[in-house]
Each structure stands twice: as structure tokens, then as C-alpha cells.
Design a protein around this motif. Structure first.
Motif, mmCIF file in Angstrom:
data_model
loop_
_atom_site.group_PDB
_atom_site.id
_atom_site.type_symbol
_atom_site.label_atom_id
_atom_site.label_comp_id
_atom_site.label_asym_id
_atom_site.label_seq_id
_atom_site.Cartn_x
_atom_site.Cartn_y
_atom_site.Cartn_z
ATOM 1 N N ALA A 44 80.004 -28.483 20.366
ATOM 2 C CA ALA A 44 80.385 -29.829 20.798
ATOM 3 C C ALA A 44 79.344 -30.396 21.760
ATOM 4 O O ALA A 44 79.058 -31.599 21.741
ATOM 5 C CB ALA A 44 81.757 -29.804 21.457
ATOM 6 N N ILE A 45 78.771 -29.518 22.610
ATOM 7 C CA ILE A 45 77.699 -29.951 23.511
ATOM 8 C C ILE A 45 76.489 -30.413 22.696
ATOM 9 O O ILE A 45 75.882 -31.452 22.978
ATOM 10 C CB ILE A 45 77.300 -28.809 24.467
ATOM 11 C CG1 ILE A 45 78.408 -28.591 25.491
ATOM 12 C CG2 ILE A 45 75.978 -29.117 25.169
ATOM 13 C CD1 ILE A 45 78.198 -27.378 26.356
ATOM 14 N N GLY A 46 76.128 -29.626 21.672
ATOM 15 C CA GLY A 46 74.988 -29.997 20.832
ATOM 16 C C GLY A 46 75.179 -31.353 20.181
ATOM 17 O O GLY A 46 74.264 -32.193 20.176
ATOM 18 N N VAL A 49 75.037 -34.113 22.957
ATOM 19 C CA VAL A 49 73.659 -34.381 23.380
ATOM 20 C C VAL A 49 72.945 -35.226 22.331
ATOM 21 O O VAL A 49 72.231 -36.191 22.650
ATOM 22 C CB VAL A 49 72.902 -33.048 23.612
ATOM 23 C CG1 VAL A 49 71.403 -33.279 23.724
ATOM 24 C CG2 VAL A 49 73.420 -32.366 24.873
ATOM 25 N N MET A 50 73.132 -34.881 21.056
ATOM 26 C CA MET A 50 72.495 -35.620 19.966
ATOM 27 C C MET A 50 73.036 -37.038 19.875
ATOM 28 O O MET A 50 72.284 -38.000 19.695
ATOM 29 C CB MET A 50 72.719 -34.879 18.650
ATOM 30 C CG MET A 50 71.889 -35.398 17.499
ATOM 31 S SD MET A 50 72.173 -34.460 15.990
ATOM 32 C CE MET A 50 71.646 -32.831 16.507
ATOM 33 N N ARG A 257 76.259 -33.865 29.967
ATOM 34 C CA ARG A 257 76.800 -33.336 28.710
ATOM 35 C C ARG A 257 76.876 -31.812 28.755
ATOM 36 O O ARG A 257 77.879 -31.219 28.383
ATOM 37 C CB ARG A 257 75.942 -33.776 27.516
ATOM 38 C CG ARG A 257 75.665 -35.271 27.412
ATOM 39 C CD ARG A 257 76.831 -36.060 26.850
ATOM 40 N NE ARG A 257 78.008 -36.161 27.679
ATOM 41 C CZ ARG A 257 78.136 -36.966 28.739
ATOM 42 N NH1 ARG A 257 77.131 -37.727 29.128
ATOM 43 N NH2 ARG A 257 79.261 -37.004 29.421
ATOM 44 N N TYR A 258 75.795 -31.152 29.195
ATOM 45 C CA TYR A 258 75.826 -29.687 29.164
ATOM 46 C C TYR A 258 76.357 -29.063 30.448
ATOM 47 O O TYR A 258 76.601 -27.861 30.497
ATOM 48 C CB TYR A 258 74.471 -29.089 28.757
ATOM 49 C CG TYR A 258 73.250 -29.498 29.539
ATOM 50 C CD1 TYR A 258 72.970 -28.973 30.786
ATOM 51 C CD2 TYR A 258 72.317 -30.379 29.003
ATOM 52 C CE1 TYR A 258 71.836 -29.314 31.491
ATOM 53 C CE2 TYR A 258 71.168 -30.734 29.693
ATOM 54 C CZ TYR A 258 70.928 -30.202 30.929
ATOM 55 O OH TYR A 258 69.783 -30.551 31.617
ATOM 56 N N LEU A 269 72.904 -22.780 24.180
ATOM 57 C CA LEU A 269 73.102 -22.841 22.728
ATOM 58 C C LEU A 269 73.269 -24.286 22.253
ATOM 59 O O LEU A 269 72.761 -24.668 21.194
ATOM 60 C CB LEU A 269 74.333 -22.016 22.329
ATOM 61 C CG LEU A 269 74.178 -20.491 22.365
ATOM 62 C CD1 LEU A 269 75.520 -19.812 22.094
ATOM 63 C CD2 LEU A 269 73.139 -20.029 21.347
ATOM 64 N N GLY A 270 73.967 -25.096 23.053
ATOM 65 C CA GLY A 270 74.151 -26.501 22.692
ATOM 66 C C GLY A 270 72.837 -27.252 22.633
ATOM 67 O O GLY A 270 72.584 -28.018 21.690
ATOM 68 N N LEU A 271 71.969 -27.039 23.633
ATOM 69 C CA LEU A 271 70.674 -27.719 23.643
ATOM 70 C C LEU A 271 69.765 -27.207 22.528
ATOM 71 O O LEU A 271 69.036 -27.988 21.902
ATOM 72 C CB LEU A 271 69.989 -27.523 24.999
ATOM 73 C CG LEU A 271 70.355 -28.525 26.099
ATOM 74 C CD1 LEU A 271 69.482 -28.312 27.324
ATOM 75 C CD2 LEU A 271 70.220 -29.960 25.627
#
Length: 554
Positions: A44-46, A49-50, A257-258, A269-271
Motif C-alpha cells: 500500500a505504501i508503494g 508513493v506512486m 507516505r512511508y 519494501l514500499g519504496l
């Protein structure tokens, strides 16, 4: 637009806003409102961020950029993977260890309050301006579709975002961005499929690629050292790395976000998930623009994609001259089509390119003449039509239903990025400017309510900026130019904090002020392409702070 298009558009946007408000109805603490209660999973973080980075400008301007200038813009993102790795190794562990609400809190513990406040103010200026542009971009779309005044559309789009952002804060931003990214991916893949199936029967994907290459649209890598070239592999790898380091590492709209993750590993992992997908995503969006170009090699394209510009000149005394330019353009395009028919597979890129070169040069001159004519008879109308290319294709060549979906894509992107930015602007204002400078800082529900009020105020400011924002050469460039003027300086301050322990706080503060004035002077003097301003600002603040600190010691 048809009734089914309106239905799809309204249902999509209504669901996103309603879902955001409903899902965050139980948010009752400032910690949950600002940091999402630190329960967000890595995927969800990824996506968040996107979605924050992929504004409506991405889907309006990027295809138009590729249509006219090719795919060289993708080099802008070459520095992103390297920047993400550095942030994962250095920035994230530090932020999570200190349990900060904003990136700028760390600067007070390393330097002093005034340096923290200065850096936060620099962020607020550039992000406040950029947020206005992200609202302005989709308003252009609706202006073309509905014929409504831009001012009212800016207000409508801004209010729509404000509703759920004020309601649920960081948590509302995160939960809605998952749905928004789903709409975005579905819409862009559908658009690509329709473009491909609309090409001539004998045109496969390989032939389309070869045709685009012959027209110099597949210019992925530029190794030139000429500083006048905005997009080269060097500006992407060097200037782009510094821009991405500052954006993902120090811009609160991304940091927030992160910071909402469960752990350091989830943030990393999200980034990394974003780093793996972002460059391919931008490549795909640019390639959609190239495919639109290929489509218009076999279908009639307007002389100006901005209908308001074309109407203005056709209603003027220069209508006959404009018609002459349109006829000239059609003749040149027919000549190109005859050349295409003489090639079976378009494999001979050099031979095909040689025949097309003179015609493309004449088409470029024809385009420039039309722009001059529009500027002469209607200077208040935007003659630069890069940002109108994709929306023109959507409205005139997509089937019913898909038009509504693509408009939902553009508006969803606008809502996702604007919500993140308003959330970050409010958090930074409250946490970095208000709380440290009052005798009795707010706590609990009072702090949450103050942040909500500040979000509303920043939303109003962003709408005001959108209402006075003129179209630049290209909207996506304008946002990156605004960022490049400030980001290098901000990144340099953080790098000093991380790695130069002997540099004093006063030296950093003075060096940052001087750097900001110098960078702005360099940009307005047109000495360097804007991407290099990130490197200039970063290096300059480090050097000036080091010199000032050493001078003070002596």
C-alpha cells in the motif's frame, strides 16, 4: 460526452470520495490522522508513493511530450532507482528511529529551530505552488469537455479533494490511493489497446515502433554533453538522482507516505516496489503518446489540439491564413503517407527517416507558423497544445464508456497527488511552524482539529494558485522546474546533517539562504537546464556552509 461516460466518471469519483470518508470515519487521534497509526503494509505504501508522484499532469502532459518530442523524457527518471536505494539505507532508518512526524523535525535536533523552520518554509513554498498546478491540470480537461470557466473548475476539483483529505488525513489519502491506482492502470491499458486496434489492419506493434523510430520518436538515450539539452542520460543520472533524493527523501508529501508503515522494512519494501515500477510506468505512458502519434499518421490531426485556440483564430481576420496552413499540413501528411506505402515493413529506418526528414522539418515550420498566428490574434489563448494532445484523442477517437474511464483516470491522478500534498502541507505547517513556536502546543483532539483546519486553508491556497497559474511550455516540466529550484538546497541541508557533523547551524542557515537566491538567479538567467539546478543547489549549500563554518572557527 455520452450518458454512459458521465455515469462511469461520476460513479468512479463518487466512490473514491465516499470510500475515503467512510473508511476513515473512526479516525479520532492526531497520531492516526497524521501518520495513519503506522499500520500501512508495504504494498500500500508503494502504491501510495506512486500515486502521489503520478498526478493528472503525468497523464495529460507526458503523452503530449512524447507526441511532439519523443521518448527522451524517460531519461529524467533514470536516477530514481539509485536515489531510492540511498533513501532506504540512510533516510528511512533515521526517520523511523527518531519517530518523527515530519522530515524537518530531525533538523532541529541536529542544528537548531531556525534551520528547521527555514527548510520547512522552502518546502511549503515549492509544494504549495506545485499543488496549485496539480489542481489546474485536470481543470484544463474539464474545460475542454464542458466549456466551463477554468476558475470554477479549479474550485470544483479542489473542493472534491479537500472533502476526504480533511476528513481522514493520512489514512484517507492512503486508502483512496489504492482505488485510484487501480483506475489509472485499467484506463491506460485500455487506451493503449484501443489505439493499437485502431491502426491500419497491416500495422502490427513492431511496424508501429519502426515508423515511430523513423520519425525520431524513439529517442530513448541522448549521450550529448550539451547543457542546452534538457533531457540527456547525464541530466537523468546526475540531476535526476539529486532531484529524486530530495523529493523522496525530504519532501514531506512522500516522507509522510512511508512514515505510516509498520516498520523500517515495510517502508523500504514500499519504496523499492515504487522504484521497480516507476520507470516502466513512465516508459509505458510515453509510449502511449508515441502510439497516438502513429495513429495520427493515418488519421487527420488538428493543426492545434487546443479547440479554444483554433476557434479564436478562425473567428478572426486571420482565418484565411490559418486555413492555408491547415491545407499545407494536410498536403505534407499525405506526402508522408505515400512514403509509408512505399515501405512494406518500415525496417529500413535510415532510408525511411531520410525521406521523412524534409517533410517533418516543413511540418515543424508549419506548426510554428500556426502558433505565431494564434499568439498574434489571441494572445490570451494558450497556443502551446502539448497538454491537449491526449485529451483530444480521448474525446474524438475512443468509444463510449472508455471516455468516462479515461477522464476518471486523469481526475483520480489529480485527486491522489493533491490529497497527499495538502496532507503534507498541513502537517508541516502544524508540526514544524506552529507547535514549536507556541507556549502551549496542541495535543490530542485539539492537534487533530488544528491539522484539519490547516488542511482546509492549504486547499484554499492551492485553489487560488490554480486560478492564476498560466500554462507553461509543458505542465509536467513546470512542476519539475518548481521542484528543481528548491529541492537541491533542501537536500544539501539534509546531507550536511547526515555526513558533515562539524558544520555549525548558523553556517547552514546562512548558506541555505544564499544558495536559494543564487539558484533562482541562475534559473532566471537561463544559464543551466533546470535538472542541473538540483546538483547546483545541493553542492552550493554544502560548500558555502563549510566555508562559513570554517571561517567562523578561524
Amino acid at each position: 460526452m455520452s450518458g454512459i461516460d458521465w455515469l462511469i466518471l461520476l460513479l468512479t469519483l463518487g466512490f473514491i470520495v465516499g470510500y475515503g470518508v467512510w473508511k476513515t470515519r473512526a479516525v479520532t487521534t492526531a497520531h492516526e490522522y497524521i501518520k495513519g497509526d503506522e499500520k500501512t503494509p508495504w504494498w500500500a505504501i508503494g502504491l501510495s508513493v506512486m500515486a502521489t508522484q503520478a498526478s493528472a499532469i503525468t497523464f495529460l502532459s507526458t503523452p503530449g511530450q512524447a507526441y511532439f518530442s519523443g521518448m527522451g523524457f524517460v531519461q529524467f527518471y533514470f536516477g530514481l532507482p539509485l536515489a531510492i536505494v540511498i533513501i532506504c539505507l540512510i533516510f528511512i532508518p533515521l526517520y523511523k528511529k527518531l519517530k518523527v512526524y515530519t522530515a524537518y523535525e530531525y533538523l532541529e535536533s541536529r542544528f537548531d529551530k531556525k534551520t528547521r523552520v527555514l527548510t520547512a518554509v522552502l518546502f511549503l513554498i515549492q509544494r504549495g505552488l506545485a499543488t496549485g498546478i496539480t489542481i489546474y491540470a485536470p481543470s484544463i480537461v474539464l474545460s475542454v469537455v464542458l466549456g466551463w470557466p477554468l476558475v470554477w473548475l479549479n474550485i470544483c476539483v479542489g473542493v472534491l479533494v479537500i472533502i476526504y483529505t480533511v476528513s481522514g488525513g493520512t489514512k484517507a489519502v492512503t486508502v483512496t490511493q489504492k482505488q485510484q491506482m487501480a483506475v489509472i492502470f485499467a484506463g491506460m491499458f485500455a487506451a493503449f489497446f484501443i489505439i493499437y486496434t485502431s491502426l491500419p489492419n497491416d500495422m502490427n506493434l513492431y511496424k508501429a515502433f519502426c515508423l515511430a523510430k523513423a520519425n525520431d520518436k524513439i529517442n530513448l538515450i541522448n549521450t550529448s554533453f550539451d547543457l542546452k539539452n534538457r533531457y540527456t542520460i547525464w541530466t537523468g543520472l546526475i540531476g535526476g538522482t539529486f532531484l529524486m533524493l530530495s523529493y523522496f527523501g525530504t519532501d514531506q508529501s512522500q516522507v509522510q507516505r512511508y512514515l505510516s508503515s509498520k516498520s523500517i522494512r515495510e517502508s523500504q519494501l514500499g519504496l523499492l516496489f515504487n522504484a521497480l515500477l516507476k520507470v516502466p510506468m513512465q516508459f509505458f505512458i510515453l509510449f502511449v503518446g508515441v502510439m497516438v502519434f502513429v495513429f495520427y499518421q493515418f488519421n487527420t490531426a488538428p493543426l492545434s489540439f487546443n479547440p479554444q485556440a483554433e476557434k479564436a483564430v478562425m473567428d478572426s481576420s486571420q482565418a484565411a491564413a490559418y486555413v492555408t496552413l491547415k491545407n499545407e499540413k494536410e498536403s505534407l501528411e499525405l506526402a508522408k503517407q505515400k512514403i509509408y506505402k512505399s515501405y512494406h515493413n518500415y525496417d529500413d529506418n535510415e532510408g525511411l527517416a531520410d525521406q521523412l526528414q524534409a517533410l517533418n522539418f516543413k511540418l515543424q515550420k508549419n506548426k510554428e507558423a500556426s502558433i505565431t498566428l494564434i499568439d498574434m490574434v489571441a494572445p490570451e489563448v494558450e497556443s502551446n497544445d502539448k497538454d491537449y494532445v491526449f485529451i483530444h484523442f480521448i474525446l474524438h477517437h475512443l468509444p463510449k464508456g472508455l471516455i468516462g474511464l479515461l477522464l476518471a483516470v486523469i481526475l483520480s491522478a489529480a485527486m491522489s497527488s493533491t490529497a497527499s500534498e495538502l496532507n503534507a502541507l498541513a502537517t508541516t505547517t502544524v508540526v514544524d511552524l506552529y507547535q514549536p513556536n507556541v507556549s502551549q502546543p496542541k495535543k490530542g483532539t485539539q492537534l487533530m482539529n488544528l491539522t484539519k483546519l490547516t488542511t482546509l486553508i492549504w486547499g484554499i491556497i492551492a485553489i487560488a494558485v490554480a486560478c492564476i497559474a498560466p500554462l507553461f511550455d509543458n505542465l509536467i516540466q513546470l512542476v519539475n522546474i518548481i521542484g528543481s529550484i528548491f529541492y537541491g538546497n533542501i537536500l544539501g541541508i539534509f546531507l550536511i546533517a547526515f555526513f558533515f557533523k562539524k558544520i555549525t547551524s548558523n553556517a547552514v542557515f546562512i548558506g541555505a539562504l544564499l544558495t536559494q537566491f543564487i539558484v533562482m538567479g541562475v534559473y532566471f538567467s537561463d544559464i543551466l537546464p533546470f535538472l542541473w539546478l538540483n546538483l547546483l543547489g545541493c553542492v552550493l549549500v554544502i560548500l558555502l556552509a563549510a566555508i562559513l563554518s570554517n571561517f567562523k572557527k578561524k
